[in-house]
Scaffold this motif. Structure first.
Motif, PDB file in Angstrom:
ATOM      1  N   PHE A  34     -21.420  13.112   2.030  1.00 15.89           N
ATOM      2  CA  PHE A  34     -22.193  12.080   2.733  1.00 15.89           C
ATOM      3  C   PHE A  34     -21.970  10.715   2.738  1.00 15.89           C
ATOM      4  O   PHE A  34     -21.995  10.229   1.513  1.00 15.89           O
ATOM      5  CB  PHE A  34     -23.835  12.396   2.518  1.00 15.89           C
ATOM      6  CG  PHE A  34     -24.356  14.142   2.474  1.00 15.89           C
ATOM      7  CD1 PHE A  34     -24.210  14.831   1.382  1.00 15.89           C
ATOM      8  CD2 PHE A  34     -24.489  14.449   3.685  1.00 15.89           C
ATOM      9  CE1 PHE A  34     -24.548  16.180   1.486  1.00 15.89           C
ATOM     10  CE2 PHE A  34     -24.824  15.784   4.009  1.00 15.89           C
ATOM     11  CZ  PHE A  34     -24.914  16.881   2.633  1.00 15.89           C
ATOM     12  N   TYR A  96     -25.833  22.115  -0.739  1.00 12.02           N
ATOM     13  CA  TYR A  96     -25.919  20.672  -0.118  1.00 12.02           C
ATOM     14  C   TYR A  96     -27.286  20.091  -0.694  1.00 12.02           C
ATOM     15  O   TYR A  96     -27.564  19.108  -0.536  1.00 12.02           O
ATOM     16  CB  TYR A  96     -26.035  20.878   1.306  1.00 12.02           C
ATOM     17  CG  TYR A  96     -24.647  21.020   1.924  1.00 12.02           C
ATOM     18  CD1 TYR A  96     -24.234  22.403   2.115  1.00 12.02           C
ATOM     19  CD2 TYR A  96     -23.488  19.866   1.895  1.00 12.02           C
ATOM     20  CE1 TYR A  96     -22.670  22.619   2.524  1.00 12.02           C
ATOM     21  CE2 TYR A  96     -22.435  20.383   2.435  1.00 12.02           C
ATOM     22  CZ  TYR A  96     -22.086  21.421   2.894  1.00 12.02           C
ATOM     23  OH  TYR A  96     -20.661  21.696   3.100  1.00 12.02           O
ATOM     24  N   GLN A  97     -28.262  21.150  -1.118  1.00 10.99           N
ATOM     25  CA  GLN A  97     -29.519  20.307  -1.689  1.00 10.99           C
ATOM     26  C   GLN A  97     -29.613  19.381  -2.394  1.00 10.99           C
ATOM     27  O   GLN A  97     -30.363  18.377  -2.576  1.00 10.99           O
ATOM     28  CB  GLN A  97     -30.615  21.620  -1.769  1.00 10.99           C
ATOM     29  CG  GLN A  97     -30.891  22.733  -0.643  1.00 10.99           C
ATOM     30  CD  GLN A  97     -29.997  23.720  -0.546  1.00 10.99           C
ATOM     31  OE1 GLN A  97     -28.782  23.431  -1.186  1.00 10.99           O
ATOM     32  NE2 GLN A  97     -30.060  24.772  -0.004  1.00 10.99           N
ATOM     33  N   LYS A  98     -28.603  19.583  -3.506  1.00  9.10           N
ATOM     34  CA  LYS A  98     -28.707  18.605  -4.597  1.00  9.10           C
ATOM     35  C   LYS A  98     -27.365  17.892  -4.542  1.00  9.10           C
ATOM     36  O   LYS A  98     -26.308  18.336  -4.563  1.00  9.10           O
ATOM     37  CB  LYS A  98     -28.650  19.286  -5.972  1.00  9.10           C
ATOM     38  CG  LYS A  98     -28.678  18.223  -7.060  1.00  9.10           C
ATOM     39  CD  LYS A  98     -29.120  19.058  -8.367  1.00  9.10           C
ATOM     40  CE  LYS A  98     -29.062  18.006  -9.541  1.00  9.10           C
ATOM     41  NZ  LYS A  98     -29.446  18.614 -10.866  1.00  9.10           N
ATOM     42  N   VAL A  99     -27.330  16.456  -4.584  1.00  8.70           N
ATOM     43  CA  VAL A  99     -26.214  15.568  -4.451  1.00  8.70           C
ATOM     44  C   VAL A  99     -26.356  14.438  -5.414  1.00  8.70           C
ATOM     45  O   VAL A  99     -27.274  14.342  -6.119  1.00  8.70           O
ATOM     46  CB  VAL A  99     -26.335  14.677  -3.187  1.00  8.70           C
ATOM     47  CG1 VAL A  99     -26.086  15.859  -1.938  1.00  8.70           C
ATOM     48  CG2 VAL A  99     -27.424  13.881  -2.861  1.00  8.70           C
ATOM     49  N   PHE A 101     -25.098  10.563  -6.069  1.00 10.63           N
ATOM     50  CA  PHE A 101     -24.897   9.094  -5.456  1.00 10.63           C
ATOM     51  C   PHE A 101     -23.843   8.300  -6.165  1.00 10.63           C
ATOM     52  O   PHE A 101     -24.182   8.169  -7.579  1.00 10.63           O
ATOM     53  CB  PHE A 101     -26.165   8.484  -5.018  1.00 10.63           C
ATOM     54  CG  PHE A 101     -26.969   8.982  -3.725  1.00 10.63           C
ATOM     55  CD1 PHE A 101     -27.779   9.972  -4.097  1.00 10.63           C
ATOM     56  CD2 PHE A 101     -26.847   8.634  -2.677  1.00 10.63           C
ATOM     57  CE1 PHE A 101     -28.611  10.469  -2.910  1.00 10.63           C
ATOM     58  CE2 PHE A 101     -27.455   9.159  -1.511  1.00 10.63           C
ATOM     59  CZ  PHE A 101     -28.162  10.048  -1.596  1.00 10.63           C
ATOM     60  N   GLY A 102     -23.176   7.665  -5.277  1.00 14.06           N
ATOM     61  CA  GLY A 102     -22.389   6.683  -6.013  1.00 14.06           C
ATOM     62  C   GLY A 102     -23.169   5.261  -6.189  1.00 14.06           C
ATOM     63  O   GLY A 102     -24.264   5.207  -5.723  1.00 14.06           O
TER      64      GLY A 102
END
Lengths: 111, 111
Positions: A34, A96-99, A101-102
Motif C-alpha cells: 500500500f 491484508y488486515q495487518k501491515v 509501515f515504513g
C-alpha cells in the motif's frame, strides 16, 4: 523479521523535476503493498494498492510500481501541492488486515 | 460519506493523569485499528479489532493502556497513568480488510 524500508528519508525537488521514491521490503510471501500520503497534522490518506509484481497504478502525477522486492512511487512534473510525506506499508503473513509501515519519505516541492 | 472521526484532536495532560481517545470508524468497516505515530516515523500498531474482538494487541502496553470496542462500532483507547514517553499522535483507522482509512489523529502531549 518483516521490515519495510523507505528511501530517501527526505527529498527536495523543484517544481516540474520528476523523481522516484523507493520502498523495499523483506516480507515473506509478499501479497501486495500500500502507498499512503500524509500531510502535516493529518492522518495518512490511501493512494494505491499493488497486489502483484509487475502491477502499476496511476493517479494524476503519481505512478506506483511493484517488483518482487521493492516498490517505486514515481512523481512526474511535481507541483508544490504534492509536498507531503509518502508512506508505504506491506501486509504481513496472515492477510491484508495487518501491515507494517515504513518511516516515510518527506517530499518538498519548491515553486 | 463521513470518514473516520476522532476526538479530541489535541490533549495536554500532566504525567500520571489518565487520558482517553475516542474513534468512530467508517460505517460498515468491521476492522478497527489504533496506531501510535511518533514524529518522523510511520504508524505503529497498538491494537486491531475485528468487530468487537481484539484480535491483535501484542504491541499494546497492557500495564497502562486499555481499549474497548463496544457493539463493534465506536472504540475508546485509554492510558492510565500517562508517562512522558506517551507523547505522540494516536491514530485510528478502519477497513473492510484491505486498504485502511485513517482519522486525523489525536496529538497527546504529556508534561
Amino acid at each position: 523479521e518483516d521490515q519495510v524500508t523507505q528511501s530517501p528519508e527526505a527529498l527536495r525537488l523543484q517544481e516540474g523535476e520528476s523523481s522516484s521514491l523507493n520502498c523495499s521490503y523483506t516480507v515473506s510471501g509478499l501479497r501486495g503493498l500500500f502507498w499512503y500520503r500524509q500531510d502535516p497534522g493529518k492522518g495518512p490518506e490511501f493512494l494505491f494498492t499493488l497486489y502483484s509484481a509487475g502491477e502499476e497504478k496511476e493517479k494524476e502525477r503519481l505512478k506506483a510500481t511493484l517488483t518482487k522486492k521493492e516498490s517505486f512511487l514515481h512523481i512526474t512534473a511535481p507541483k508544490p501541492e504534492d509536498s507531503a510525506t509518502y508512506l508505504c506499508a506491506a501486509p504481513l503473513s496472515g492477510g491484508y488486515q495487518k501491515v507494517t509501515f515504513g518511516t516515510g519519505t518527506k517530499l518538498q516541492v519548491i515553486p | 460519506e463521513a470518514g473516520v472521526v476522532q476526538s479530541p484532536r489535541y490533549k495536554i495532560i500532566e504525567k500520571k493523569q489518565p487520558v482517553a481517545f475516542w474513534c468512530n470508524p467508517i460505517s460498515g468497516h468491521n476492522t478497527l485499528y489504533w496506531y501510535l505515530q511518533n514524529l518522523g516515523q510511520g504508524p505503529e500498531l497498538l491494537i486491531r479489532y475485528e468487530n468487537e474482538e481484539a484480535v491483535d494487541d501484542s504491541q499494546l502496553p497492557k500495564d497502562r493502556f486499555s481499549a474497548e470496542r463496544l457493539k463493534g462500532v465506536d472504540s475508546t483507547l485509554k492510558i492510565q497513568p500517562a508517562e512522558l514517553g506517551d507523547s505522540a499522535v494516536y491514530l485510528c483507522a478502519s477497513s473492510l480488510g484491505g486498504e485502511q482509512y485513517f482519522g486525523p489523529g489525536t496529538r497527546l502531549t504529556v508534561t
